[in-house]
Design a protein around this motif. Structure first.
Motif, mmCIF file in Angstrom:
data_model
loop_
_atom_site.group_PDB
_atom_site.id
_atom_site.type_symbol
_atom_site.label_atom_id
_atom_site.label_comp_id
_atom_site.label_asym_id
_atom_site.label_seq_id
_atom_site.Cartn_x
_atom_site.Cartn_y
_atom_site.Cartn_z
ATOM 1 N N ARG A 1 0.850 -1.191 0.000
ATOM 2 C CA ARG A 1 0.000 0.000 0.000
ATOM 3 C C ARG A 1 0.882 1.235 0.000
ATOM 4 N NH1 ARG A 1 -3.825 -0.906 4.944
ATOM 5 N NH2 ARG A 1 -3.797 -3.150 4.855
ATOM 6 N N THR A 2 0.348 2.312 -0.521
ATOM 7 C CA THR A 2 1.088 3.567 -0.520
ATOM 8 C C THR A 2 0.133 4.734 -0.297
ATOM 9 O OG1 THR A 2 2.559 5.002 -1.785
ATOM 10 C CG2 THR A 2 0.923 3.750 -3.037
ATOM 11 N N ASN A 3 0.690 5.818 0.213
ATOM 12 C CA ASN A 3 -0.093 7.049 0.326
ATOM 13 C C ASN A 3 0.259 8.007 -0.815
ATOM 14 O OD1 ASN A 3 2.420 8.023 1.030
ATOM 15 N ND2 ASN A 3 1.782 8.879 2.993
ATOM 16 N N HIS A 4 1.077 7.547 -1.766
ATOM 17 C CA HIS A 4 1.523 8.321 -2.923
ATOM 18 C C HIS A 4 2.286 9.574 -2.513
ATOM 19 C CE1 HIS A 4 -0.608 5.685 -5.646
ATOM 20 N NE2 HIS A 4 -1.683 5.797 -4.879
ATOM 21 N N GLN A 5 2.849 9.560 -1.309
ATOM 22 C CA GLN A 5 3.663 10.680 -0.838
ATOM 23 C C GLN A 5 4.988 10.164 -0.290
ATOM 24 O OE1 GLN A 5 1.189 12.758 1.945
ATOM 25 N NE2 GLN A 5 -0.202 13.477 0.366
ATOM 26 N N GLY A 6 5.407 8.987 -0.750
ATOM 27 C CA GLY A 6 6.710 8.472 -0.342
ATOM 28 C C GLY A 6 6.685 7.495 0.814
ATOM 29 N N THR A 7 5.514 7.071 1.253
ATOM 30 C CA THR A 7 5.414 6.084 2.321
ATOM 31 C C THR A 7 4.709 4.848 1.780
ATOM 32 O OG1 THR A 7 5.310 7.799 4.008
ATOM 33 C CG2 THR A 7 4.555 5.611 4.640
ATOM 34 N N TYR A 8 5.338 3.695 2.015
ATOM 35 C CA TYR A 8 4.807 2.419 1.529
ATOM 36 C C TYR A 8 4.706 1.445 2.693
ATOM 37 C CZ TYR A 8 6.119 4.338 -3.002
ATOM 38 O OH TYR A 8 6.233 5.143 -4.095
ATOM 39 N N ILE A 9 3.654 0.661 2.711
ATOM 40 C CA ILE A 9 3.466 -0.380 3.711
ATOM 41 C C ILE A 9 3.504 -1.725 2.992
ATOM 42 C CG2 ILE A 9 1.940 -1.361 5.472
ATOM 43 C CD1 ILE A 9 2.970 1.403 6.239
ATOM 44 N N LEU A 10 4.436 -2.568 3.396
ATOM 45 C CA LEU A 10 4.561 -3.908 2.840
ATOM 46 C C LEU A 10 4.047 -4.876 3.894
ATOM 47 C CD1 LEU A 10 6.794 -2.031 1.536
ATOM 48 C CD2 LEU A 10 7.981 -4.125 0.988
ATOM 49 N N GLN A 11 3.064 -5.676 3.546
ATOM 50 C CA GLN A 11 2.401 -6.572 4.498
ATOM 51 C C GLN A 11 2.729 -8.021 4.164
ATOM 52 O OE1 GLN A 11 0.145 -5.771 7.103
ATOM 53 N NE2 GLN A 11 0.063 -7.929 7.628
ATOM 54 N N ASP A 12 3.189 -8.767 5.174
ATOM 55 C CA ASP A 12 3.382 -10.211 5.029
ATOM 56 C C ASP A 12 2.572 -10.873 6.137
ATOM 57 O OD1 ASP A 12 4.215 -12.861 4.845
ATOM 58 O OD2 ASP A 12 6.239 -12.299 4.247
ATOM 59 N N ASN A 13 1.537 -11.606 5.764
ATOM 60 C CA ASN A 13 0.632 -12.205 6.745
ATOM 61 C C ASN A 13 1.157 -13.490 7.364
ATOM 62 O OD1 ASN A 13 -1.266 -10.147 6.330
ATOM 63 N ND2 ASN A 13 -2.116 -11.230 4.578
ATOM 64 N N ASN A 14 2.215 -14.050 6.775
ATOM 65 C CA ASN A 14 2.783 -15.292 7.289
ATOM 66 C C ASN A 14 4.300 -15.226 7.126
ATOM 67 O OD1 ASN A 14 2.500 -17.801 8.492
ATOM 68 N ND2 ASN A 14 2.424 -18.866 6.537
ATOM 69 N N PHE A 15 4.927 -14.279 7.827
ATOM 70 C CA PHE A 15 6.352 -14.019 7.675
ATOM 71 C C PHE A 15 7.160 -15.215 8.179
ATOM 72 C CE2 PHE A 15 10.296 -11.708 9.047
ATOM 73 C CZ PHE A 15 10.749 -11.443 7.769
ATOM 74 N N PRO A 16 7.950 -15.834 7.313
ATOM 75 C CA PRO A 16 8.629 -17.086 7.662
ATOM 76 C C PRO A 16 9.516 -17.025 8.910
ATOM 77 C CG PRO A 16 8.776 -16.697 5.316
ATOM 78 C CD PRO A 16 8.167 -15.469 5.920
ATOM 79 N N LEU A 17 10.130 -15.889 9.184
ATOM 80 C CA LEU A 17 11.009 -15.806 10.349
ATOM 81 C C LEU A 17 10.239 -15.660 11.660
ATOM 82 C CD1 LEU A 17 13.815 -13.543 8.863
ATOM 83 C CD2 LEU A 17 13.739 -16.034 9.004
ATOM 84 N N LEU A 18 8.936 -15.394 11.564
ATOM 85 C CA LEU A 18 8.107 -15.288 12.766
ATOM 86 C C LEU A 18 7.217 -16.509 12.980
ATOM 87 C CD1 LEU A 18 6.946 -11.550 12.642
ATOM 88 C CD2 LEU A 18 8.813 -12.549 13.964
ATOM 89 N N VAL A 19 7.104 -17.364 11.981
ATOM 90 C CA VAL A 19 6.230 -18.535 12.080
ATOM 91 C C VAL A 19 6.575 -19.419 13.288
ATOM 92 C CG1 VAL A 19 5.563 -20.691 10.935
ATOM 93 C CG2 VAL A 19 5.544 -18.551 9.676
ATOM 94 N N PRO A 20 7.857 -19.680 13.575
ATOM 95 C CA PRO A 20 8.154 -20.530 14.743
ATOM 96 C C PRO A 20 7.684 -19.948 16.077
ATOM 97 C CG PRO A 20 10.085 -20.359 13.329
ATOM 98 C CD PRO A 20 9.073 -19.384 12.815
ATOM 99 N N MET A 21 7.476 -18.627 16.132
ATOM 100 C CA MET A 21 7.063 -17.984 17.382
ATOM 101 C C MET A 21 5.563 -17.738 17.439
ATOM 102 S SD MET A 21 10.100 -15.180 17.765
ATOM 103 C CE MET A 21 9.046 -13.949 17.106
ATOM 104 N N ALA A 22 4.826 -18.158 16.443
ATOM 105 C CA ALA A 22 3.419 -17.801 16.316
ATOM 106 C C ALA A 22 2.496 -18.535 17.278
ATOM 107 C CB ALA A 22 2.951 -18.034 14.889
ATOM 108 N N SER A 23 3.035 -19.352 18.149
ATOM 109 C CA SER A 23 2.178 -20.157 19.022
ATOM 110 C C SER A 23 1.596 -19.390 20.203
ATOM 111 C CB SER A 23 2.955 -21.371 19.532
ATOM 112 O OG SER A 23 4.077 -20.943 20.270
ATOM 113 N N GLY A 24 2.096 -18.204 20.492
ATOM 114 C CA GLY A 24 1.539 -17.489 21.628
ATOM 115 C C GLY A 24 1.897 -16.020 21.654
#
Length: 159
Positions: free
Chosen positions: A86-109
């Protein structure tokens, strides 16, 4: 498959080693460890930024560069595309990862939620280094509200 497991193991060990070797416990020591991880990611991002876009023509706009990150870079590193941009067309962008691989092992709690930033510092550096190599100066920050999803905010710095 094996590459993914090796990368995740290497990343986990880097984080563990930097936190175990933290000679100055407290907020200042943690900032140093985060800076080291981000610096390592920055250098890796520079190298990937030099090698990956060979087949791609020169990027015409910032948005094209960010799309490259979400598709090509993410696939090269994590074997999946980013879930949203997503962008606001003013130089700011949001990149979304709903299942980020480096956080998956910690997703239990939820107890691991406060530990998440140290697992995102490398990736912030990776994004920033790749952008720098592609001619875009930026500031990249990450946030996590629910595991294993995360957001990377990219602010383009105008020179």
């Amino acid at each position: 498959m094996a590459d993914t497991v090796l990368f995740e193991f290497l990343h986990t060990e880097m984080v563990a080693e930097l936190w175990a070797a933290d000679l100055h416990p407290g907020p200042g020591g943690q900032k140093t460890s985060l800076s080291v991880l981000e610096g390592i990611g920055f250098r890796v991002g520079q190298a990937l930024g030099e090698r990956l876009p060979r087949e791609t023509l020169a990027f015409k706009e910032e948005l094209d560069v960010l799309k490259f990150l979400c598709k090509d870079l993410w696939v090269a590193v994590f074997q999946k595309q980013m879930d949203g941009l997503r962008t606001n067309h003013q130089g700011t962008y949001i990149l979304q990862d709903n299942n980020f691989p480096l956080l998956v092992p910690m997703a239990s709690g939820l107890q691991y939620l406060e530990e998440a930033p140290k697992f995102l510092a490398f990736t912030c550096g990776l994004l920033c280094g790749t952008l720098r190599t592609l001619g875009v100066q930026s500031l990249v920050t990450a946030s996590v509200t629910t595991l294993p999803a995360c957001r990377f905010q990219v602010v383009i710095l105008k020179s």
